[in-house]
Design an enzyme around this catalytic site. Sequence first.
Site, mmCIF file in Angstrom:
data_model
loop_
_atom_site.group_PDB
_atom_site.id
_atom_site.type_symbol
_atom_site.label_atom_id
_atom_site.label_comp_id
_atom_site.label_asym_id
_atom_site.label_seq_id
_atom_site.Cartn_x
_atom_site.Cartn_y
_atom_site.Cartn_z
ATOM 1 C CB VAL A 1 -1.008 0.005 1.184
ATOM 2 C CG1 VAL A 1 -1.912 -1.223 1.126
ATOM 3 C CG2 VAL A 1 -0.321 0.119 2.539
ATOM 4 C CG ASP A 2 5.238 0.916 -0.147
ATOM 5 O OD1 ASP A 2 5.375 1.058 -1.384
ATOM 6 O OD2 ASP A 2 5.719 -0.053 0.476
ATOM 7 C CG HIS B 1 -3.214 -6.584 -1.213
ATOM 8 N ND1 HIS B 1 -2.271 -7.334 -0.556
ATOM 9 C CD2 HIS B 1 -3.992 -7.479 -1.876
ATOM 10 C CE1 HIS B 1 -2.457 -8.634 -0.809
ATOM 11 N NE2 HIS B 1 -3.496 -8.744 -1.616
HETATM 12 C C1 BJW Z 1 12.687 -9.673 1.947
HETATM 13 C C2 BJW Z 1 13.413 -8.644 2.500
HETATM 14 C C3 BJW Z 1 14.360 -8.078 1.677
HETATM 15 C C4 BJW Z 1 12.095 -9.287 3.998
HETATM 16 N N1 BJW Z 1 14.518 -8.528 0.445
HETATM 17 N N2 BJW Z 1 12.862 -10.128 0.710
HETATM 18 C C5 BJW Z 1 -7.335 -19.347 -0.774
HETATM 19 C C6 BJW Z 1 -6.774 -20.177 0.168
HETATM 20 C C7 BJW Z 1 -6.712 -19.807 1.500
HETATM 21 C C8 BJW Z 1 -7.209 -18.583 1.921
HETATM 22 C C9 BJW Z 1 -7.767 -17.751 0.983
HETATM 23 C C10 BJW Z 1 -7.815 -18.137 -0.328
HETATM 24 N N3 BJW Z 1 -8.396 -17.100 -1.020
HETATM 25 C C11 BJW Z 1 -8.709 -16.130 -0.182
HETATM 26 C C12 BJW Z 1 -8.343 -16.499 1.058
HETATM 27 C C13 BJW Z 1 -8.529 -15.669 2.262
HETATM 28 C C14 BJW Z 1 -7.486 -14.600 2.468
HETATM 29 C C15 BJW Z 1 -6.126 -15.259 2.673
HETATM 30 O O1 BJW Z 1 -5.293 -15.326 1.793
HETATM 31 N N4 BJW Z 1 -5.847 -15.696 3.880
HETATM 32 C C16 BJW Z 1 -4.539 -16.266 4.199
HETATM 33 C C17 BJW Z 1 -4.026 -15.644 5.478
HETATM 34 C C18 BJW Z 1 -4.659 -17.761 4.232
HETATM 35 N N5 BJW Z 1 -7.430 -13.646 1.365
HETATM 36 C C19 BJW Z 1 -8.288 -12.630 1.277
HETATM 37 O O2 BJW Z 1 -9.167 -12.444 2.095
HETATM 38 C C20 BJW Z 1 -8.108 -11.684 0.105
HETATM 39 N N6 BJW Z 1 -9.346 -11.441 -0.550
HETATM 40 C C21 BJW Z 1 -9.926 -12.386 -1.327
HETATM 41 O O3 BJW Z 1 -9.384 -13.438 -1.578
HETATM 42 O O4 BJW Z 1 -11.155 -11.999 -1.821
HETATM 43 C C22 BJW Z 1 -11.998 -13.030 -2.336
HETATM 44 C C23 BJW Z 1 -12.680 -13.658 -1.134
HETATM 45 C C24 BJW Z 1 -13.503 -12.886 -0.364
HETATM 46 C C25 BJW Z 1 -14.146 -13.448 0.727
HETATM 47 C C26 BJW Z 1 -13.946 -14.790 1.046
HETATM 48 C C27 BJW Z 1 -13.074 -15.557 0.281
HETATM 49 C C28 BJW Z 1 -12.456 -14.982 -0.838
HETATM 50 C C29 BJW Z 1 -7.688 -10.316 0.591
HETATM 51 C C30 BJW Z 1 -6.288 -10.264 1.086
HETATM 52 C C31 BJW Z 1 -5.972 -8.873 1.638
HETATM 53 C C32 BJW Z 1 -4.583 -8.791 2.249
HETATM 54 N N7 BJW Z 1 -4.454 -7.581 3.000
HETATM 55 C C33 BJW Z 1 -3.203 -7.347 3.719
HETATM 56 C C34 BJW Z 1 -3.367 -6.233 4.766
HETATM 57 C C35 BJW Z 1 -3.507 -4.865 4.244
HETATM 58 C C36 BJW Z 1 -3.336 -3.931 5.370
HETATM 59 C C37 BJW Z 1 -2.193 -2.995 5.135
HETATM 60 O O5 BJW Z 1 -1.462 -3.125 4.140
HETATM 61 O O6 BJW Z 1 -2.027 -2.095 5.961
HETATM 62 O O7 BJW Z 1 -2.181 -7.070 2.760
HETATM 63 S S1 BJW Z 1 -2.608 -8.723 4.625
HETATM 64 C C38 BJW Z 1 -0.932 -8.368 4.377
HETATM 65 O O8 BJW Z 1 -0.350 -9.535 3.735
HETATM 66 C C39 BJW Z 1 -0.881 -7.211 3.348
HETATM 67 C C40 BJW Z 1 0.123 -7.730 2.355
HETATM 68 O O9 BJW Z 1 -0.050 -7.110 1.091
HETATM 69 C C41 BJW Z 1 -0.121 -9.214 2.357
HETATM 70 C C42 BJW Z 1 1.027 -10.033 1.845
HETATM 71 O O10 BJW Z 1 2.135 -9.923 2.710
HETATM 72 P P1 BJW Z 1 3.587 -9.888 2.089
HETATM 73 O O11 BJW Z 1 3.761 -8.699 1.238
HETATM 74 O O12 BJW Z 1 3.903 -11.193 1.485
HETATM 75 O O13 BJW Z 1 4.461 -9.636 3.413
HETATM 76 P P2 BJW Z 1 5.031 -10.700 4.463
HETATM 77 O O14 BJW Z 1 5.438 -9.927 5.674
HETATM 78 O O15 BJW Z 1 4.129 -11.824 4.671
HETATM 79 O O16 BJW Z 1 6.345 -11.277 3.754
HETATM 80 C C43 BJW Z 1 7.465 -10.434 3.478
HETATM 81 C C44 BJW Z 1 8.511 -11.301 2.783
HETATM 82 O O17 BJW Z 1 9.592 -10.473 2.427
HETATM 83 C C45 BJW Z 1 9.062 -12.428 3.672
HETATM 84 O O18 BJW Z 1 8.991 -13.652 2.946
HETATM 85 C C46 BJW Z 1 10.517 -12.012 3.940
HETATM 86 O O19 BJW Z 1 11.403 -13.132 3.985
HETATM 87 C C47 BJW Z 1 10.798 -11.153 2.734
HETATM 88 N N8 BJW Z 1 11.780 -10.121 2.956
HETATM 89 N N9 BJW Z 1 12.955 -8.477 3.825
HETATM 90 C C48 BJW Z 1 13.749 -9.593 0.019
HETATM 91 N N10 BJW Z 1 15.124 -7.066 2.147
#
Ligand code: BJW
Length: 228
Positions: A86-87, A102
């Site tokens: 979101v940045d 997102h």
């Molecule tokens: C480095 C580094 C460096 C560090 N160099 N690397 C299918 C299966 C199971 C569940 C679901 C599914 N479909 C949908 C779901 C439900 C749900 C979901 O996925 N749940 C899981 C927890 C299982 N998904 C949803 O609800 C999504 N909507 C959807 O599917 O709609 C249809 C639907 C609706 C209703 C019912 C069912 C379906 C919406 C997802 C919204 C995600 N929102 C967030 C929060 C926003 C708030 C905010 O930003 O302030 O978005 S959650 C949070 O996680 C944020 C991120 O964008 C997202 C991903 O995280 P990300 O970017 O991967 O970060 P990290 O911290 O997890 O990882 C960082 C990585 O970087 C690490 O691996 C480090 O090693 C690495 N790293 N430094 C390189 N220097």
Amino acid sequence: VILTGAGISAESGLATFRSADGLWNNHRVEDVATIEAFAHNPDYVHDFYNQMRPELFAAKPNPAHLAITKLQKNYTSPINIITQNVDTLHEKAGNQNVWHIHGQINQIVCLNCGHIFETWGDISDEDECPQCNIAGMLKPNIVFFGENLLYMDKVDKLLQKCDLFISVGTSGIVYPAAGFVQIAKFSGADTIELNMEQTSNNYFFDRHIVGPAGTTLPQLIDEILISE
Ligand code: BJW
């Protein structure tokens, strides 16, 4: 296509969501970033993002973001960025074709009329929508768990026709973004993952590059440009 997650912004000083202790600002992100939590206590969520906005406004892009600008300027085919972040660091680095699936910290959406507007200022539950003038319906334009992602029609098309899919700094835990590599792979793309560590979402990647994105992405992009 380049898919980015919180890890690409880590070297700009922004916290990732799932650190070693599994917590994000002392919460599990799955507990607070839900549409139910927002419906139950909008003031709490507004306060949270009001505090976050100045930090993200001040953040600067790092060499990983800047390397994408170099790639887009020098590569002959179009490069699209699908970001979970979101940045606005991609935009600050001059990246083009950025799809914020997102949402964006600097956008507000009215849940009454759908109007979206930009601000880096504070928002409260009492504020009125500038379009429909209804109060109490404004929400940060950030996709919470349980909400549909943005730009998915466009993203599906991009994944189905891309020939190279690069994932940078995402844990591959959150769907549907975690499944994008599978779609790209089945559509014939080469797939590369860049992460600080081995992730569990690695079956569909042809190649893994472990290390900080600020170092590994510029190196990979130089490699791509030399071999073009
Ligand atoms: C480095 C580094 C460096 C560090 N160099 N690397 C299918 C299966 C199971 C569940 C679901 C599914 N479909 C949908 C779901 C439900 C749900 C979901 O996925 N749940 C899981 C927890 C299982 N998904 C949803 O609800 C999504 N909507 C959807 O599917 O709609 C249809 C639907 C609706 C209703 C019912 C069912 C379906 C919406 C997802 C919204 C995600 N929102 C967030 C929060 C926003 C708030 C905010 O930003 O302030 O978005 S959650 C949070 O996680 C944020 C991120 O964008 C997202 C991903 O995280 P990300 O970017 O991967 O970060 P990290 O911290 O997890 O990882 C960082 C990585 O970087 C690490 O691996 C480090 O090693 C690495 N790293 N430094 C390189 N220097």
